[in-house]
Write a protein that holds these residues in place. Sequence first.
Motif, PDB file in Angstrom:
ATOM      1  N   PRO A 173      17.356   0.509  10.398  1.00  0.00           N
ATOM      2  CA  PRO A 173      16.104   1.258  10.293  1.00  0.00           C
ATOM      3  C   PRO A 173      14.952   0.515  10.947  1.00  0.00           C
ATOM      4  O   PRO A 173      15.003  -0.706  11.158  1.00  0.00           O
ATOM      5  CB  PRO A 173      15.892   1.389   8.777  1.00  0.00           C
ATOM      6  CG  PRO A 173      16.636   0.231   8.193  1.00  0.00           C
ATOM      7  CD  PRO A 173      17.822   0.012   9.089  1.00  0.00           C
ATOM      8  N   LEU A 174      13.929   1.266  11.279  1.00  0.00           N
ATOM      9  CA  LEU A 174      12.741   0.663  11.865  1.00  0.00           C
ATOM     10  C   LEU A 174      11.999  -0.159  10.819  1.00  0.00           C
ATOM     11  O   LEU A 174      12.108   0.077   9.621  1.00  0.00           O
ATOM     12  CB  LEU A 174      11.814   1.764  12.414  1.00  0.00           C
ATOM     13  CG  LEU A 174      12.368   2.618  13.543  1.00  0.00           C
ATOM     14  CD1 LEU A 174      11.362   3.708  13.908  1.00  0.00           C
ATOM     15  CD2 LEU A 174      12.681   1.764  14.773  1.00  0.00           C
ATOM     16  N   GLY A 175      11.247  -1.137  11.297  1.00  0.00           N
ATOM     17  CA  GLY A 175      10.468  -1.964  10.387  1.00  0.00           C
ATOM     18  C   GLY A 175       9.371  -1.161   9.709  1.00  0.00           C
ATOM     19  O   GLY A 175       8.765  -0.263  10.292  1.00  0.00           O
ATOM     20  N   SER A 176       9.118  -1.490   8.448  1.00  0.00           N
ATOM     21  CA  SER A 176       8.101  -0.785   7.667  1.00  0.00           C
ATOM     22  C   SER A 176       6.751  -1.475   7.819  1.00  0.00           C
ATOM     23  O   SER A 176       6.667  -2.697   8.025  1.00  0.00           O
ATOM     24  CB  SER A 176       8.499  -0.752   6.195  1.00  0.00           C
ATOM     25  OG  SER A 176       7.473  -0.178   5.415  1.00  0.00           O
ATOM     26  N   ASP A 177       5.676  -0.695   7.703  1.00  0.00           N
ATOM     27  CA  ASP A 177       4.310  -1.229   7.747  1.00  0.00           C
ATOM     28  C   ASP A 177       3.785  -1.537   6.349  1.00  0.00           C
ATOM     29  O   ASP A 177       2.569  -1.659   6.162  1.00  0.00           O
ATOM     30  CB  ASP A 177       3.380  -0.222   8.435  1.00  0.00           C
ATOM     31  CG  ASP A 177       3.707  -0.040   9.899  1.00  0.00           C
ATOM     32  OD1 ASP A 177       4.248  -0.991  10.493  1.00  0.00           O
ATOM     33  OD2 ASP A 177       3.437   1.047  10.449  1.00  0.00           O
ATOM     34  N   LEU A 178       4.682  -1.670   5.367  1.00  0.00           N
ATOM     35  CA  LEU A 178       4.239  -1.847   3.987  1.00  0.00           C
ATOM     36  C   LEU A 178       3.435  -3.131   3.820  1.00  0.00           C
ATOM     37  O   LEU A 178       2.322  -3.104   3.268  1.00  0.00           O
ATOM     38  CB  LEU A 178       5.455  -1.853   3.051  1.00  0.00           C
ATOM     39  CG  LEU A 178       5.163  -2.044   1.560  1.00  0.00           C
ATOM     40  CD1 LEU A 178       4.286  -0.924   1.039  1.00  0.00           C
ATOM     41  CD2 LEU A 178       6.451  -2.132   0.772  1.00  0.00           C
ATOM     42  N   ASN A 179       3.962  -4.246   4.285  1.00  0.00           N
ATOM     43  CA  ASN A 179       3.261  -5.528   4.099  1.00  0.00           C
ATOM     44  C   ASN A 179       1.905  -5.517   4.805  1.00  0.00           C
ATOM     45  O   ASN A 179       0.899  -5.992   4.255  1.00  0.00           O
ATOM     46  CB  ASN A 179       4.116  -6.676   4.621  1.00  0.00           C
ATOM     47  CG  ASN A 179       5.383  -6.872   3.809  1.00  0.00           C
ATOM     48  OD1 ASN A 179       5.431  -6.507   2.633  1.00  0.00           O
ATOM     49  ND2 ASN A 179       6.403  -7.422   4.422  1.00  0.00           N
ATOM     50  N   LYS A 180       1.884  -4.987   6.011  1.00  0.00           N
ATOM     51  CA  LYS A 180       0.625  -4.955   6.755  1.00  0.00           C
ATOM     52  C   LYS A 180      -0.409  -4.095   6.056  1.00  0.00           C
ATOM     53  O   LYS A 180      -1.579  -4.479   5.932  1.00  0.00           O
ATOM     54  CB  LYS A 180       0.881  -4.428   8.172  1.00  0.00           C
ATOM     55  CG  LYS A 180      -0.369  -4.380   9.052  1.00  0.00           C
ATOM     56  CD  LYS A 180      -0.078  -3.785  10.403  1.00  0.00           C
ATOM     57  CE  LYS A 180       0.208  -2.304  10.303  1.00  0.00           C
ATOM     58  NZ  LYS A 180       0.370  -1.682  11.643  1.00  0.00           N
ATOM     59  N   ASN A 181      -0.005  -2.928   5.564  1.00  0.00           N
ATOM     60  CA  ASN A 181      -0.950  -2.035   4.905  1.00  0.00           C
ATOM     61  C   ASN A 181      -1.452  -2.609   3.590  1.00  0.00           C
ATOM     62  O   ASN A 181      -2.614  -2.418   3.221  1.00  0.00           O
ATOM     63  CB  ASN A 181      -0.301  -0.672   4.672  1.00  0.00           C
ATOM     64  CG  ASN A 181      -0.053   0.080   5.962  1.00  0.00           C
ATOM     65  OD1 ASN A 181      -0.627  -0.239   6.999  1.00  0.00           O
ATOM     66  ND2 ASN A 181       0.811   1.071   5.925  1.00  0.00           N
ATOM     67  N   VAL A 182      -0.582  -3.313   2.856  1.00  0.00           N
ATOM     68  CA  VAL A 182      -1.016  -3.936   1.600  1.00  0.00           C
ATOM     69  C   VAL A 182      -2.053  -5.023   1.873  1.00  0.00           C
ATOM     70  O   VAL A 182      -3.086  -5.116   1.191  1.00  0.00           O
ATOM     71  CB  VAL A 182       0.199  -4.501   0.844  1.00  0.00           C
ATOM     72  CG1 VAL A 182      -0.257  -5.384  -0.311  1.00  0.00           C
ATOM     73  CG2 VAL A 182       1.058  -3.370   0.308  1.00  0.00           C
ATOM     74  N   VAL A 183      -1.798  -5.853   2.886  1.00  0.00           N
ATOM     75  CA  VAL A 183      -2.748  -6.921   3.231  1.00  0.00           C
ATOM     76  C   VAL A 183      -4.076  -6.329   3.710  1.00  0.00           C
ATOM     77  O   VAL A 183      -5.157  -6.778   3.311  1.00  0.00           O
ATOM     78  CB  VAL A 183      -2.139  -7.855   4.289  1.00  0.00           C
ATOM     79  CG1 VAL A 183      -3.184  -8.847   4.793  1.00  0.00           C
ATOM     80  CG2 VAL A 183      -0.945  -8.601   3.712  1.00  0.00           C
ATOM     81  N   LEU A 184      -4.000  -5.305   4.566  1.00  0.00           N
ATOM     82  CA  LEU A 184      -5.232  -4.686   5.056  1.00  0.00           C
ATOM     83  C   LEU A 184      -6.007  -4.051   3.917  1.00  0.00           C
ATOM     84  O   LEU A 184      -7.249  -4.121   3.873  1.00  0.00           O
ATOM     85  CB  LEU A 184      -4.886  -3.637   6.112  1.00  0.00           C
ATOM     86  CG  LEU A 184      -4.386  -4.168   7.458  1.00  0.00           C
ATOM     87  CD1 LEU A 184      -4.030  -3.015   8.388  1.00  0.00           C
ATOM     88  CD2 LEU A 184      -5.426  -5.062   8.113  1.00  0.00           C
ATOM     89  N   GLY A 185      -5.309  -3.408   2.968  1.00  0.00           N
ATOM     90  CA  GLY A 185      -5.995  -2.816   1.819  1.00  0.00           C
ATOM     91  C   GLY A 185      -6.681  -3.867   0.969  1.00  0.00           C
ATOM     92  O   GLY A 185      -7.813  -3.672   0.505  1.00  0.00           O
ATOM     93  N   ALA A 186      -6.007  -5.014   0.749  1.00  0.00           N
ATOM     94  CA  ALA A 186      -6.604  -6.089  -0.041  1.00  0.00           C
ATOM     95  C   ALA A 186      -7.824  -6.678   0.664  1.00  0.00           C
ATOM     96  O   ALA A 186      -8.855  -6.945   0.033  1.00  0.00           O
ATOM     97  CB  ALA A 186      -5.567  -7.180  -0.308  1.00  0.00           C
TER      98      ALA A 186
END
Length: 254
Positions: A173-186
Amino acid sequence: MELRRYLAILRSRWLLIVVTALVGAGAGYLTTSHTNTYSASSTVYIGSRVLIGGADTGGLNISTDRQVALADVSRSFAFMIDSVSTARDAIDTTAVTRSPVQVVAETTVTPQTSQLLIISVTDREPAIAQKLADGMADAFVSKVQQLEPTTTEGSLPFLPAYKFQSAALPVVPLGSDLNKNVVLGAVFGLLMSCSAAFILDYVDLTVRSSDDAERRFGLPVLGVIPMLNSGMSPAGVRVRPLQPASAVETTRRA
């Protein structure tokens, strides 16, 4: 002095800052899709004879400069591939349960070279991604053959474009943007909370220290009266409260 004051403001609002940063991180987590997606790619080759001016171009008005012609044809073909019309034909061919608009949204066409176009389709099911990638290539090749004549009198048949490589079944599967979005939200929540802390301090007119008094009134502080707890001397020693005169006389008589 100013830096210490700013740090003191942030320390006084630490709870607001922490809560807002956590809320921003949570928002980034909730707004990110947690479904795995797969991408499959097929390759379309643009025929070289269609790029050369002459009778076998079917009357196509192309610049004699080969580089300009290659760029023009590649852009035109890329636009034609990533269209609702091509997606509709691909769905009819592959019989997948997707809408043409959805297929167009999940399709990207990237020039690999001047004569190779990479058609990539993303989907939550790897088999459907593979079928649609091949279906988009086949649908485009069929469509462009109808638009451009492949033969002229006294010449050999040729194809304006054809599928050079079929799509393979994606397994990773393609890589998820979960970590990036969590950091940007914080980070966004942290910036918002720090800004709110400074704004709240700016609109608060309470004088809490001699530094606040000097800063607000622009005058030097000559003396400070400390605030004492009940029953405590300035040195911190507990003292007996003064009694009224009537109470002292009554004690003496007793």
